[in-house]
Design a protein around this motif. Structure first.
Motif, PDB file in Angstrom:
ATOM      1  N   LEU A 194     -18.369 -31.055  23.337  1.00  0.00           N
ATOM      2  CA  LEU A 194     -18.848 -30.386  22.121  1.00  0.00           C
ATOM      3  C   LEU A 194     -17.732 -29.603  21.421  1.00  0.00           C
ATOM      4  O   LEU A 194     -17.606 -29.631  20.201  1.00  0.00           O
ATOM      5  N   ALA A 195     -16.943 -28.863  22.207  1.00  0.00           N
ATOM      6  CA  ALA A 195     -16.152 -27.770  21.627  1.00  0.00           C
ATOM      7  C   ALA A 195     -14.653 -28.063  21.451  1.00  0.00           C
ATOM      8  O   ALA A 195     -13.961 -27.277  20.812  1.00  0.00           O
ATOM      9  N   TRP A 196     -14.161 -29.152  22.008  1.00  0.00           N
ATOM     10  CA  TRP A 196     -12.729 -29.483  21.906  1.00  0.00           C
ATOM     11  C   TRP A 196     -12.394 -29.721  20.436  1.00  0.00           C
ATOM     12  O   TRP A 196     -13.043 -30.529  19.769  1.00  0.00           O
ATOM     13  N   ARG A 197     -11.398 -28.987  19.895  1.00  0.00           N
ATOM     14  CA  ARG A 197     -11.067 -29.089  18.465  1.00  0.00           C
ATOM     15  C   ARG A 197      -9.561 -29.212  18.277  1.00  0.00           C
ATOM     16  O   ARG A 197      -8.864 -28.200  18.128  1.00  0.00           O
ATOM     17  N   PRO A 198      -9.017 -30.437  18.276  1.00  0.00           N
ATOM     18  CA  PRO A 198      -7.562 -30.599  18.153  1.00  0.00           C
ATOM     19  C   PRO A 198      -6.933 -29.848  16.984  1.00  0.00           C
ATOM     20  O   PRO A 198      -5.813 -29.355  17.100  1.00  0.00           O
ATOM     21  N   SER A 199      -7.650 -29.695  15.869  1.00  0.00           N
ATOM     22  CA  SER A 199      -7.014 -29.081  14.693  1.00  0.00           C
ATOM     23  C   SER A 199      -7.023 -27.546  14.716  1.00  0.00           C
ATOM     24  O   SER A 199      -6.390 -26.916  13.885  1.00  0.00           O
TER      25      SER A 199
ATOM     26  N   GLN B 146      -6.363 -23.627  16.258  1.00  0.00           N
ATOM     27  CA  GLN B 146      -5.342 -22.965  17.091  1.00  0.00           C
ATOM     28  C   GLN B 146      -5.871 -22.720  18.500  1.00  0.00           C
ATOM     29  O   GLN B 146      -5.132 -22.823  19.473  1.00  0.00           O
ATOM     30  N   SER B 147      -7.141 -22.395  18.616  1.00  0.00           N
ATOM     31  CA  SER B 147      -7.750 -22.249  19.934  1.00  0.00           C
ATOM     32  C   SER B 147      -7.939 -23.647  20.526  1.00  0.00           C
ATOM     33  O   SER B 147      -7.961 -24.640  19.789  1.00  0.00           O
ATOM     34  N   LEU B 148      -8.111 -23.710  21.842  1.00  0.00           N
ATOM     35  CA  LEU B 148      -8.376 -25.002  22.481  1.00  0.00           C
ATOM     36  C   LEU B 148      -9.800 -25.432  22.179  1.00  0.00           C
ATOM     37  O   LEU B 148     -10.058 -26.587  21.875  1.00  0.00           O
ATOM     38  N   LEU B 149     -10.719 -24.472  22.275  1.00  0.00           N
ATOM     39  CA  LEU B 149     -12.145 -24.761  22.098  1.00  0.00           C
ATOM     40  C   LEU B 149     -12.709 -24.048  20.882  1.00  0.00           C
ATOM     41  O   LEU B 149     -12.228 -22.970  20.512  1.00  0.00           O
ATOM     42  N   ALA B 150     -13.726 -24.630  20.293  1.00  0.00           N
ATOM     43  CA  ALA B 150     -14.558 -23.979  19.265  1.00  0.00           C
ATOM     44  C   ALA B 150     -15.899 -23.635  19.935  1.00  0.00           C
ATOM     45  O   ALA B 150     -15.979 -23.601  21.157  1.00  0.00           O
ATOM     46  N   ASN B 151     -16.947 -23.401  19.133  1.00  0.00           N
ATOM     47  CA  ASN B 151     -18.299 -23.188  19.658  1.00  0.00           C
ATOM     48  C   ASN B 151     -18.408 -22.052  20.673  1.00  0.00           C
ATOM     49  O   ASN B 151     -19.224 -22.119  21.597  1.00  0.00           O
ATOM     50  N   GLY B 152     -17.574 -21.022  20.476  1.00  0.00           N
ATOM     51  CA  GLY B 152     -17.745 -19.824  21.291  1.00  0.00           C
ATOM     52  C   GLY B 152     -18.538 -18.796  20.504  1.00  0.00           C
ATOM     53  O   GLY B 152     -18.420 -18.709  19.282  1.00  0.00           O
ATOM     54  N   THR B 153     -19.370 -18.031  21.194  1.00  0.00           N
ATOM     55  CA  THR B 153     -20.134 -16.977  20.520  1.00  0.00           C
ATOM     56  C   THR B 153     -19.726 -15.632  21.104  1.00  0.00           C
ATOM     57  O   THR B 153     -20.011 -15.338  22.259  1.00  0.00           O
ATOM     58  N   VAL B 154     -19.020 -14.831  20.293  1.00  0.00           N
ATOM     59  CA  VAL B 154     -18.554 -13.523  20.747  1.00  0.00           C
ATOM     60  C   VAL B 154     -19.744 -12.576  20.850  1.00  0.00           C
ATOM     61  O   VAL B 154     -19.960 -11.937  21.879  1.00  0.00           O
ATOM     62  N   ASN B 155     -20.517 -12.488  19.769  1.00  0.00           N
ATOM     63  CA  ASN B 155     -21.615 -11.525  19.721  1.00  0.00           C
ATOM     64  C   ASN B 155     -22.577 -11.955  18.626  1.00  0.00           C
ATOM     65  O   ASN B 155     -22.376 -11.644  17.456  1.00  0.00           O
ATOM     66  N   ASN B 156     -23.605 -12.687  19.003  1.00  0.00           N
ATOM     67  CA  ASN B 156     -24.503 -13.221  17.980  1.00  0.00           C
ATOM     68  C   ASN B 156     -25.291 -12.146  17.235  1.00  0.00           C
ATOM     69  O   ASN B 156     -25.455 -12.263  16.020  1.00  0.00           O
ATOM     70  N   PRO B 157     -25.770 -11.081  17.912  1.00  0.00           N
ATOM     71  CA  PRO B 157     -26.451 -10.041  17.138  1.00  0.00           C
ATOM     72  C   PRO B 157     -25.552  -9.447  16.045  1.00  0.00           C
ATOM     73  O   PRO B 157     -26.040  -8.966  15.038  1.00  0.00           O
ATOM     74  N   GLU B 158     -24.231  -9.527  16.228  1.00  0.00           N
ATOM     75  CA  GLU B 158     -23.312  -9.083  15.169  1.00  0.00           C
ATOM     76  C   GLU B 158     -22.828 -10.262  14.322  1.00  0.00           C
ATOM     77  O   GLU B 158     -21.815 -10.162  13.624  1.00  0.00           O
ATOM     78  N   HIS B 159     -23.513 -11.372  14.410  1.00  0.00           N
ATOM     79  CA  HIS B 159     -23.223 -12.572  13.608  1.00  0.00           C
ATOM     80  C   HIS B 159     -21.843 -13.151  13.868  1.00  0.00           C
ATOM     81  O   HIS B 159     -21.270 -13.802  13.004  1.00  0.00           O
ATOM     82  N   ASN B 160     -21.309 -12.897  15.034  1.00  0.00           N
ATOM     83  CA  ASN B 160     -20.002 -13.464  15.358  1.00  0.00           C
ATOM     84  C   ASN B 160     -20.223 -14.638  16.311  1.00  0.00           C
ATOM     85  O   ASN B 160     -20.242 -14.486  17.529  1.00  0.00           O
ATOM     86  N   ASN B 161     -20.434 -15.820  15.707  1.00  0.00           N
ATOM     87  CA  ASN B 161     -20.726 -16.997  16.524  1.00  0.00           C
ATOM     88  C   ASN B 161     -19.863 -18.176  16.075  1.00  0.00           C
ATOM     89  O   ASN B 161     -19.243 -18.150  15.017  1.00  0.00           O
TER      90      ASN B 161
END
Ligand SMILES: *[C@@H]1O[C@H](CO)[C@@H](O)[C@H](O)[C@H]1NC(C)=O
Ligand SMILES: *[C@@H]1O[C@H](CO)[C@@H](O)[C@H](O)[C@H]1NC(C)=O
Ligand SMILES: *[C@@H]1O[C@H](CO)[C@@H](O)[C@H](O)[C@H]1NC(C)=O
Ligand SMILES: *[C@@H]1O[C@H](CO)[C@@H](O)[C@H](O)[C@H]1NC(C)=O
Ligand SMILES: *[C@@H]1O[C@H](CO)[C@@H](O)[C@H](O)[C@H]1NC(C)=O
Ligand SMILES: *[C@@H]1O[C@H](CO)[C@@H](O)[C@H](O)[C@H]1NC(C)=O
Ligand SMILES: *[C@@H]1O[C@H](CO)[C@@H](O)[C@H](O)[C@H]1NC(C)=O
Ligand SMILES: *[C@@H]1O[C@H](CO)[C@@H](O)[C@H](O)[C@H]1NC(C)=O
Ligand SMILES: *[C@@H]1O[C@H](CO)[C@@H](O)[C@H](O)[C@H]1NC(C)=O
Ligand SMILES: *[C@@H]1O[C@H](CO)[C@@H](O)[C@H](O)[C@H]1NC(C)=O
Ligand SMILES: *[C@@H]1O[C@H](CO)[C@@H](O)[C@H](O)[C@H]1NC(C)=O
Length: 411
Positions: free
Chosen positions: A363-368, A370-385
């Motif tokens: 799901l989360a591998w994103r070659p383009s 800077q991070s290796l993975l996407a689809n991380g959710t830091v803090n959804n109640p703060e809309h950081n997903n």
């Protein structure tokens, strides 16, 4: 894609375990891993700041000052790449470059020893120094940093509550402890090994005991936050900070628990009495793992909270998946270390970890990005997903390393 992986013979303590596993996802060992991390590492901001998460669209890192809970992860990733370089027999200059970069990025954290607002997160920020000690056990700067951070954590221990305080609160009677804090006990174990000071281990055992009793529900799920009364030690409330609701299970918290309880079984156990509750930690880790795995949807993608509604589509959290995969690998190692060795448990958790990695990396591998993975959710109640996250990437690299270390796969 091969169906059967390499035959692994794994030696932990006195036990030998053999098994054959599905092949780990190829992305774990892609050349892009080293390429992206190196590109970021070669341009440190001046004054130093650290990547924490990316924007949601193109995946560019956002940078934070050293006194932030996540700053240990990028330098620790560089040390993990140094380890990777050795497993994979990369060329000598390439190997030493990773160590140089790790040390360079870790050095801006040294002043935090005497001046930080990290609270319980001194545990995470100590990772590069713990990694340094694996390379050079005599490095006095790293020894001092680890012991100083451990003393900071110890100063947050309240004997009436029996825990280290996670977050400071406006009213000091409200003593908040989060599941994440299980990850910080390792700092106590490392400092005890360096100093021989058993107080650190006693505090860790007490903290793990209380967390086992008050954060983990009978079905193996968990609360994010338990608030104790600092004066009486009673539980005042149980709720969430980053999850969907007070009674839900935030997936990254659940993952920290699987990992933290598996890791706590490493406490040296001089007496039979100690063995008893260490077995309780193993059981707790198993129970939390079982909840995590049983509540995954059919596609194996880890949602940010296991109880978040399905509509609108609930964002994934690839970082929770990576933490949980490492927790399952650790748990497998504990099963293998039992006497007699639990080979069934070992194989079960390795296979579960590999499958979790496969589904979530797909799901989360994103070659383009800077991070290796996407689809991380830091803090959804703060809309950081739906961003890249530095600890998701760190635990991605660590999982890859562990599978190499255990001879489950090769570079
Ligand atoms: C992995 O293989 C290497 C080389 O054969 C060996 O030295 C090491 O002990 C093995 N590790 C485990 C955990 O089996
Ligand atoms: C010792 O460790 C510190 C902190 O991790 C690092 O900055 C320094 O470069 C290391 N020193 C040597 C001589 O390796
Ligand atoms: C502590 O660190 C902060 C930045 O995080 C800095 O502004 C402050 O001057 C430092 N204090 C001391 C006493 O060094
Ligand atoms: C052991 O660590 C605790 C907590 O930091 C500290 O209070 C105590 O003085 C230490 N004991 C020794 C002998 O250094
Ligand atoms: C905390 O415990 C103390 C001592 O038992 C009690 O006086 C106080 O009311 C309690 N506070 C809360 C918020 O429960
Ligand atoms: C969640 O728990 C907190 C702390 O007890 C409370 O303030 C809040 O009202 C609760 N939220 C809900 C929706 O029940
Ligand atoms: C706990 O974790 C640390 C690093 O992640 C590791 O060095 C230690 O061996 C772990 N304990 C166990 C039981 O694996
Ligand atoms: C931890 O829990 C065990 C039971 O699981 C108990 O025997 C032990 O006394 C507890 N230790 C501390 C320090 O709370
Ligand atoms: C994964 O992230 C992409 C954007 O990077 C988004 O379109 C997709 O909905 C996300 N999937 C999940 C399950 O979070
Ligand atoms: C082996 O591990 C599995 C999975 O945790 C567990 O269900 C089983 O009880 C364990 N067996 C033994 C003998 O400990
Ligand atoms: C994800 O974050 C965006 C804002 O960044 C927010 O609008 C959206 O509601 C969040 N998604 C869910 C399902 O909570």
């Amino acid at each position: 894609m091969s169906i059967f992986g390499v035959l692994g013979f794994v030696l932990f303590g006195a036990s030998v375990v053999a098994g054959s596993f599905s092949s780990p996802p190829a992305e774990l060992y892609s050349a892009l891993v080293a390429e992206k991390i190196r590109t970021t590492a070669l341009v440190p901001p001046n004054p130093m700041q650290y990547p924490q998460y990316t924007d949601r669209t193109v995946g560019e890192w956002l940078y934070f000052s050293p006194d932030t809970w996540t700053t240990g992860f990028f330098p620790a990733t560089l040390y993990a790449m140094y380890e990777r370089a050795k497993y994979c027999h990369w060329e000598a200059d390439n190997v030493s470059e990773w160590l140089t970069l790790g040390r360079q990025w870790g050095s801006a954290e040294i002043p935090l020893e005497t001046n930080n607002t990290l609270q319980h997160d001194v545990g995470f920020v100590s990772y590069p120094f713990i990694a340094e000690l694996e390379v050079d056990p005599g490095n006095q700067t790293a020894i001092t940093a680890v012991n100083q951070f451990a003393a900071d954590l110890a100063a947050r221990f309240n004997p009436t509550v029996g825990c280290t305080r996670s977050w400071d609160t406006p009213n000091p009677v409200d003593f908040e402890v989060i599941m994440d804090n299980m990850m910080n006990l390792e700092l106590f174990f490392v400092s005890e090994a360096l100093t021989g000071n058993r107080t650190f281990v006693d505090m860790a055992i007490s903290h793990a005991n209380k967390t086992m009793q008050h954060h983990v529900r009978p079905d193996g799920s968990s609360f994010h936050v338990v608030e104790y009364n600092a004066t009486s030690g009673d539980v005042i409330a149980r709720f969430t900070a980053q999850g969907y609701s007070n009674s839900s299970t935030w997936s990254r918290g659940q993952a920290w628990g699987i990992y933290g309880f598996a890791n706590s079984t490493a406490i040296d156990a001089p007496t039979v009495y100690m063995h008893t509750h260490i077995f309780d930690y193993l059981e707790t880790s198993r129970h939390m793992a079982s909840y995590f795995l049983a509540h995954l949807p059919d596609d194996g993608v880890v949602p940010w909270d296991f109880n978040a509604p399905l509509t609108p589509p609930r964002p994934a959290d690839s970082s929770a998946a990576m933490v949980a995969a490492n927790g399952l690998i650790l748990l497998a190692q504990q099963e293998a270390s039992l006497i007699p060795s639990n080979t069934t448990g070992y194989s079960y958790y390795i296979e579960a970890a590999v499958e979790l990695l496969r589904a979530n990396i797909e799901l989360a591998w994103r070659p383009s990005w800077q991070s290796l993975l996407a689809n991380g959710t830091v803090n959804n109640p703060e809309h950081n997903n739906l961003t890249g996250i530095v600890y998701g990437d760190y635990y991605f690299v660590k999982a890859g390393n562990e599978l190499l270390n255990m001879n489950i796969t090769a570079c």
